[in-house]
Scaffold this active site. Sequence first.
Site, short mmCIF file in Angstrom:
data_model
loop_
_atom_site.label_atom_id
_atom_site.label_comp_id
_atom_site.label_asym_id
_atom_site.label_seq_id
_atom_site.Cartn_x
_atom_site.Cartn_y
_atom_site.Cartn_z
N GLY A 38 10.17 -39.37 -3.34
CA GLY A 38 10.06 -40.60 -4.09
C GLY A 38 9.06 -41.51 -3.39
O GLY A 38 8.46 -41.13 -2.39
N THR A 72 16.89 -40.64 -3.40
CA THR A 72 16.83 -39.76 -4.57
C THR A 72 18.20 -39.16 -4.88
O THR A 72 18.61 -39.07 -6.04
CB THR A 72 15.81 -38.63 -4.34
OG1 THR A 72 14.50 -39.20 -4.19
CG2 THR A 72 15.79 -37.65 -5.50
N TRP A 74 11.63 -38.95 -17.88
CA TRP A 74 10.89 -38.09 -16.96
C TRP A 74 9.47 -38.59 -16.85
O TRP A 74 8.87 -39.02 -17.85
CB TRP A 74 10.90 -36.65 -17.45
CG TRP A 74 12.26 -36.05 -17.50
CD1 TRP A 74 13.05 -35.90 -18.60
CD2 TRP A 74 12.98 -35.49 -16.40
NE1 TRP A 74 14.23 -35.28 -18.27
CE2 TRP A 74 14.19 -35.01 -16.91
CE3 TRP A 74 12.73 -35.35 -15.05
CZ2 TRP A 74 15.16 -34.41 -16.10
CZ3 TRP A 74 13.66 -34.74 -14.24
CH2 TRP A 74 14.86 -34.28 -14.77
N GLU A 121 0.81 -1.20 0.00
CA GLU A 121 0.00 0.00 0.00
C GLU A 121 0.86 1.26 0.00
O GLU A 121 0.58 2.24 -0.72
CB GLU A 121 -0.92 0.02 1.23
CG GLU A 121 -1.81 -1.20 1.35
CD GLU A 121 -1.22 -2.31 2.21
OE1 GLU A 121 -1.96 -2.90 3.01
OE2 GLU A 121 -0.02 -2.59 2.07
N CYS A 149 -2.18 -3.84 7.29
CA CYS A 149 -1.74 -4.08 8.66
C CYS A 149 -2.14 -2.90 9.55
O CYS A 149 -2.21 -1.75 9.11
CB CYS A 149 -0.23 -4.30 8.71
SG CYS A 149 0.76 -2.86 8.22
#
Length: 385
Positions: A318, A215, A189, A70, A94
């Site tokens: 995974g 992984t 992939w 703002e 706020c």
Amino acid sequence: MNQKSGTSAGSSGNAFAPMYLETHMRRALDLARCAWGQTHPNPMVGALIVENDQIVAEGWHQGAGQPHAEVEAIRALGRAPSPDATLYVTLEPCSTCGRTGACTQAIIEAGFRKVVVGAVDPNPAHAGRGLEILRQSGIEVAQGILEQECQDLNLIFNHWITTGTPLLAAKLAMTLDGKFAAASGQSRWVTGEAARGNVMAWRRYFPAIAVGARTVLQDDPSLTSRIDGEVFCPRRFVFDRHLKTLEQERLPQLYMDEFRNNTTVVCLEGVDAARKARAVKAGIQVWELPADQGHLDWTALRARCAEAGICGVYVEAGPTLATEVIESGKVDYLFIYTAAKLMADAAARGIGSERQTATMEEAIQLADVRHEVFSSDILTRGRLV
């Protein structure tokens, strides 16, 4: 659209122009995203000023300690707003002074007569207080414009400010029949390029990324966000109970690259001293956590992250890690990318263990669900119930 104001937006006597409410709030959301992942632990917020149905100034919160959206918009205007000016902001202004002044006071002093707000401040100590201050000052306020979109923008902040703990989110990529990889272990992939690009965006959103040791050993990931040639590295966690990733002669790349100081290995207490010493010598931080039924104690992980000011962790899971964290409810949020593929192979790795789910009512469910399509892949994300 959920609209709330002194009178309903669009009703007789209301000064708001309903046809522009969502259009301008969408622009404010776009402005907020200019600081995507850069404002932690603060929320992303966008603001704009409209006069005669035209945007005349814009601003967004750029980072913790920086002026709020703002204030940025008011400064960009550089003058007093016209009598018909409306301030749009994605989050309730706020009403307390932190490192910056209260935005409610700045709005009042600027002379605005109309303010449009997306989401209410989720902080129970402040929720609605800023709106009430504005109304008591004679400012007309409309709230709840694109409320769900504005709330969704700040998943991490909303969780952090209400619980005091980090948002732990798990990301999964699987085929239509729930497989993470071929039976051989080959997984690149599962999803297409567009979906993987979206993963990069979420890596940029979260202050930390995590993976399991399996992984790291199989894929040797970099765990960085790579968008338009820019490489960003958040805090990187490797969940490795026994420091197996430090056994091999050649260390994984995330232990040796230019961002290795961003990497932390999370292991069990009393781990092998030689492996721990090797991690420390390589500049890798080690967090030792207690055990919970043979696994890492995720309650202790949450507490350690909170202590370090890490308000969100994106866990790229995974099948083994995904099964553990989902079945035990250790994560708060799920990102599930589903590819338009079928492995049709019982030997291919999927999610699930020996959990007995006798009825649909016993199924693990998501709430506040959102869907996005990336070419032939679909992202389903939501809060874990």
